[in-house]
Design an enzyme around this catalytic site. Structure first.
Site, PDB file in Angstrom:
ATOM      1  N   HIS A  16       1.085   5.222   1.157  1.00 53.66           N
ATOM      2  CA  HIS A  16       0.307   6.375   1.836  1.00 53.66           C
ATOM      3  C   HIS A  16       0.262   7.555   1.179  1.00 53.66           C
ATOM      4  O   HIS A  16       1.435   7.894   0.759  1.00 53.66           O
ATOM      5  CB  HIS A  16       1.190   6.523   3.074  1.00 53.66           C
ATOM      6  N   HIS A  37       0.951  -1.330  -0.019  1.00 52.63           N
ATOM      7  CA  HIS A  37      -0.148  -0.054  -0.075  1.00 52.63           C
ATOM      8  C   HIS A  37       0.919   1.199   0.031  1.00 52.63           C
ATOM      9  O   HIS A  37       2.064   1.070   0.723  1.00 52.63           O
ATOM     10  CB  HIS A  37      -0.937  -0.109   1.220  1.00 52.63           C
TER      11      HIS A  37
HETATM   12  P1  5GP Z   1       1.801   0.378   7.357  1.00 53.30           P
HETATM   13  O1  5GP Z   1       2.125   0.542   8.728  1.00 53.30           O
HETATM   14  O2  5GP Z   1       1.641  -1.216   7.158  1.00 53.30           O
HETATM   15  O3  5GP Z   1       2.727   1.154   6.280  1.00 53.30           O
HETATM   16  O4  5GP Z   1       0.450   0.897   7.247  1.00 53.30           O
HETATM   17  C1  5GP Z   1      -0.909   0.190   7.588  1.00 53.30           C
HETATM   18  C2  5GP Z   1      -2.032   1.503   7.820  1.00 53.30           C
HETATM   19  O5  5GP Z   1      -3.053   0.755   7.304  1.00 53.30           O
HETATM   20  C3  5GP Z   1      -1.854   1.984   9.077  1.00 53.30           C
HETATM   21  O6  5GP Z   1      -1.614   3.490   8.813  1.00 53.30           O
HETATM   22  C4  5GP Z   1      -3.104   1.756   9.720  1.00 53.30           C
HETATM   23  O7  5GP Z   1      -3.976   2.900  10.395  1.00 53.30           O
HETATM   24  C5  5GP Z   1      -4.093   1.502   8.472  1.00 53.30           C
HETATM   25  N1  5GP Z   1      -4.952   0.206   8.750  1.00 53.30           N
HETATM   26  C6  5GP Z   1      -4.960  -0.887   9.157  1.00 53.30           C
HETATM   27  N2  5GP Z   1      -6.085  -1.527   9.367  1.00 53.30           N
HETATM   28  C7  5GP Z   1      -6.724  -0.593   8.431  1.00 53.30           C
HETATM   29  C8  5GP Z   1      -8.396  -1.272   8.195  1.00 53.30           C
HETATM   30  O8  5GP Z   1      -8.832  -2.024   8.609  1.00 53.30           O
HETATM   31  N3  5GP Z   1      -8.890  -0.006   7.600  1.00 53.30           N
HETATM   32  C9  5GP Z   1      -8.379   1.235   7.234  1.00 53.30           C
HETATM   33  N4  5GP Z   1      -9.105   2.127   6.496  1.00 53.30           N
HETATM   34  N5  5GP Z   1      -7.180   1.308   7.405  1.00 53.30           N
HETATM   35  C10 5GP Z   1      -6.357   0.550   8.100  1.00 53.30           C
END
Ligand code: 5GP
Ligand code: ZN
Length: 135
Positions: A101, A99
């Site tokens: 951001h 993903h």
């Molecule tokens: P990472 O730390 O893996 O780069 O980012 C994961 C992101 O996904 C985090 O910012 C977290 O808040 C978001 N996130 C995790 N689970 C969910 C979810 O079920 N729904 C949404 N909308 N965001 C999520």
């Protein structure tokens, strides 16, 4: 990946606050946002990270991010914007589905998304360069 939360969200099996969708991507609002409008570009196909995602899909994610970022800037009036993409636990990745951001930034938003610069010597930098280049 049947047990991957982002596969389920990207493919519409779990509801989300979607701000963009096409055949290959869904862009949702992060539910733990760093700032107002923090969004995530999710490919509908499962790839764990940068090392797995095909080049064309990565390029597609960048195109979608550009389009969505322009819309966020126009509608929310942010002062700046970070694109962030984490790979692996050491880099802060918590959901193992690629993903991207999109983090709108506002003056005085009190977020800390940048790093603390270190001070390698000129020789250390050359050594790192040579290691990466295999020399
Ligand atoms: P990472 O730390 O893996 O780069 O980012 C994961 C992101 O996904 C985090 O910012 C977290 O808040 C978001 N996130 C995790 N689970 C969910 C979810 O079920 N729904 C949404 N909308 N965001 C999520
Ligand atoms: Zn997935």
């Amino acid at each position: 990946m049947s047990d991957c939360i982002f596969c389920m969200i990207a493919n519409g099996e779990i509801p989300s606050n979607t701000i963009y969708e096409d055949d290959d991507f869904r862009v949702i609002l992060d539910n733990g946002p760093a700032t107002k409008g923090h969004a995530l570009v999710l490919p509908k196909q499962h790839y764990a990270n940068l090392f797995e995602i095909p080049e064309e899909t990565l390029a597609g994610a960048a195109k979608v991010a550009k389009k969505v970022a322009a819309n966020i800037k126009e509608k929310l009036g942010c002062d700046g914007l970070n694109l962030v993409q984490n790979n692996g636990e050491a880099a802060g990745q918590t959901v193992m589905h690629f993903h991207l951001h999109i983090i709108p930034r506002y003056a005085d938003d009190n977020q800390h998304i940048l790093w603390n610069p270190t001070k390698p010597t000129a020789e250390e930098l050359v050594e790192i360069k040579n290691t990466i280049l295999g020399e």
